[in-house]
Scaffold this active site. Structure first.
Site, short mmCIF file in Angstrom:
data_model
loop_
_atom_site.label_atom_id
_atom_site.label_comp_id
_atom_site.label_asym_id
_atom_site.label_seq_id
_atom_site.Cartn_x
_atom_site.Cartn_y
_atom_site.Cartn_z
N ASP A 98 -41.33 -14.13 69.06
CA ASP A 98 -42.53 -13.57 69.70
C ASP A 98 -43.80 -14.28 69.25
O ASP A 98 -44.90 -13.74 69.38
CB ASP A 98 -42.65 -12.08 69.36
CG ASP A 98 -42.10 -11.20 70.48
OD1 ASP A 98 -41.58 -11.75 71.47
OD2 ASP A 98 -42.18 -9.96 70.37
N ASP B 47 -36.60 1.51 63.90
CA ASP B 47 -35.33 1.61 63.19
C ASP B 47 -34.98 3.06 62.85
O ASP B 47 -33.85 3.51 63.02
CB ASP B 47 -35.38 0.76 61.92
CG ASP B 47 -36.69 0.94 61.14
OD1 ASP B 47 -37.48 1.84 61.50
OD2 ASP B 47 -36.91 0.19 60.17
#
Length: 625
Positions: free
Chosen positions: A202, A355
């Site tokens: 990214d 997460d």
């Protein structure tokens, strides 16, 4: 001569006189005796007190002079040009709000004191939680309990017996560490046609993108099955990156996905130590490995971080994984069953802790987790206070966002009442909300303010005994860190400001709740593995590989692309106003405590104020460049 009389002789020039006193208890005799005996003693006492006063004033003057000169230096060298005035105004609004809230809590404490109420219920609960976790950890070690699997799960001679594994490396502007993570993933010991490495880049720097592409191409030429992906629309941070990667058509051919952040270096046998645990366990959704740190002894900041994370992995993750089959996914160094990810709704971009989000949703859907304390993956700790502060803000703001979003789902889920209570009261409320609120308000606000109100008094066990016991429990998993017990206690209280601020912003969805800053890396782990890498490549008798790894490293190749001299950026200092404001409050309270002779309260306030001053002046850890 009378029995109680005494004769006194006075020698004058050529004259001798006798004075007889008939009563030794006479007031006249005692007065003369006191005057003659105490004159010299009184003079010496005065001189000693003056000497102590002069010494104390000299010490205080020198100390204040040094402190003000240091503050002046920090202010003159600090870089505040990039600060947003709007954020600064918001910051002081928060400080005023916290102060008002703490004064209100102080009023409640005073009323409780006169009415003999006991409001200190959170700290015993927190201590009990830590104690239960430590007992569970001791039981696991005493019984030598750990997840196992059969050695002959897969046939080494038959590559088709190995499941298809996808390895993902999400990264964003990871200039210092991209090479090490790609290299470690490409050297995993697994059949080459049963593994695919996805480099999910990214980065917004075209030069860095070219470097990563070149690294991927070099490994592809060596026969590694690896692909490079770059998103044109970079939304959702890491969650958006992983979600985009899982949408590829070829993902349906893979059964498991292993995720590693850019600074993580798994050992070649990582997959062979984790994947076999899934065999014969269709309900198992996640296998999590432990983190190991290449720079844990770099400075005081990394040493204190290591204490916290050792307790987290050694105690919290291991105990919850063994007894509950659930824990928060650490975002990296873990292997997911792709079916579990899809069944739980996949990666969502609604919080900054994607997460933990996927772990909670998988737990609500009945998937079980396994934690492997013996399987360690090398990574790097933040070495600067600024990087660590931003990391902790994200780690404590995200859970409060998630708590607001997933609470209805937890209540309506089909899991047992015990698991619901564990999620709501222990996993979220006690460990993520109550502890930061309690630590900040008690040690940073209520305690210093009680120094100015004689009627309000906190018992010594609240200030001294319980915090030391809790810190000692936290430090047990890393025995070598015992000498840092007191700095660790002060450090944790200082960090409670950042954690409390993050908790409030996440709970009430304030602007800073969605801040995501990639943790700054130094690349020390790649430097530490340089010799091991050279040794492995020399054994392969391929001089071209070795030459490329040394001569065309990331920074040198970037220099070739830019064709310009590398400009070394000077390190800059930062000032943290919240920490400095609280340092002033605590040091003022310590002076008041000294005048009031509060004893232990004075020492605690003094050292806690100095620790806030050290943090506020950015004197711990490395400074950012």
């Amino acid at each position: 001569m009378a029995p109680n009389s005494v004769t006194i002789a006075t020698d004058k020039a050529n004259d001798f006189s006798l004075l007889q006193v008939h009563d030794l208890d006479s007031p006249i005799f005692q007065e003369k005796q006191k005057k003659s005996a105490s004159t010299k003693q009184f003079t010496w006492v005065i001189l000693l007190k003056l000497h102590k006063l002069v010494t104390c004033l000299t010490w205080l003057t020198n100390g204040l002079k040094s402190m003000f000169s240091l503050v002046k230096k920090r202010v003159s060298l600090s870089d505040i040009a990039d600060e947003n005035p709007k954020n600064t105004t918001r910051l002081y609004r928060f400080i005023k709000f916290f102060l008002a809230l703490s004064i209100l809590a102080l009023v409640v404490e005073i009323i409780a004191h006169f009415n003999q109420w006991n409001l200190l219920v959170f700290q015993p609960w927190e201590s009990l939680d830590r104690l239960v976790l430590c007992v569970g950890c001791f039981w696991i070690k005493y019984k030598k309990l750990k997840p196992t699997f059969d050695d002959d799960v897969y046939d080494v001679e038959d590559p088709l017996s190995f499941p298809m594994v996808l390895v993902q490396i999400p990264m964003c502007n990871e200039r210092e560490v991209y090479s090490q993570s790609i290299g470690a993933a490409c050297e995993l010991d697994w059949p080459k046609d049963r593994i695919l490495v996805q480099v999910l880049d990214d980065s917004d720097d075209p030069n860095l993108q070219m470097l990563i592409k070149d690294e991927v191409s070099s490994w592809k030429e060596k026969g590694v099955n690896i692909v490079y992906r770059h998103r044109l629309i970079r939304t959702g941070y890491k969650a958006g990156n992983l979600k985009s990667a899982m949408s590829c058509d070829y993902v349906k051919d893979y059964e498991f996905v292993a995720i590693f952040d850019a600074d993580f270096q798994p050992n070649p046998d990582y997959l062979k130590l984790t994947i076999p645990h899934f065999k014969g366990k269709p309900e198992l959704g996640l296998v999590q490995a432990r983190w190991s740190y290449v720079n844990k002894d770099e400075n005081l900041l990394t040493r204190l971080q290591n204490i916290n994370l050792c307790f987290h992995f050694e105690v919290e993750q291991q105990v919850n994984g063994h007894f509950l089959n659930f824990f928060g996914f650490n975002g990296t160094a873990g292997v997911w069953r792709i079916e579990a990810l899809e069944d739980s709704g996949g990666w969502l971009e609604r919080t900054t802790v994607e997460d933990m989000d996927i772990a909670v949703r998988a737990h609500l859907n009945g998937w079980k987790f396994i934690y492997l304390n013996d399987v360690k993956v090398l990574c790097e700790l933040p070495e600067s206070y600024e990087a660590y502060k931003k990391q902790q803000h994200r780690w404590h703001s995200g859970p409060m966002q998630l708590f607001r979003l997933c609470l209805p789902a937890v209540i309506s889920s089909k899991i047992s009442i015990w698991k619901k209570a564990n999620l709501i009261f222990l996993f979220f409320l006690l460990r993520k909300l109550i502890l930061p609120f309690y630590s900040f308000t008690l040690f940073c606000i209520i305690l210093p303010l009680t120094m100015f109100i004689p009627e309000a008094e906190l018992p010594l066990w609240v200030i001294c005994y319980v915090p030391i016991v809790m810190s000692f429990i936290n430090i047990l998993p890393s025995p070598k860190s015992v000498p840092f017990l007191v700095p660790y206690l002060l450090f944790e209280n200082t960090m409670s400001v950042t954690k409390f601020n993050a908790m409030v912003s996440g709970l009430f969805q304030l602007g800073s709740a969605y801040e995501w800053v990639v943790t700054k890396k130094t690349g020390r782990s790649s430097e530490s593995d340089l010799f091991a890498l050279a040794e492995r490549e020399s054994k392969s008798s391929n001089e071209d590989k070795l030459h490329r790894r040394h001569s065309e490293s990331g920074l040198e190749l970037l220099g070739k692309l830019q064709k310009s001299e590398v400009i070394v950026k000077k390190k800059r200092n930062k000032l943290y106003r919240k920490e400095l404001a609280l340092a002033f409050l605590l040091l003022t309270a310590s002076a008041r405590s000294l005048l009031s002779e509060h004893g232990v309260h004075f020492y605690f306030l003094l050292f806690q104020g100095l620790s806030f001053l050290v943090m506020g002046l950015d004197l711990i850890g490395e400074q950012v460049s």
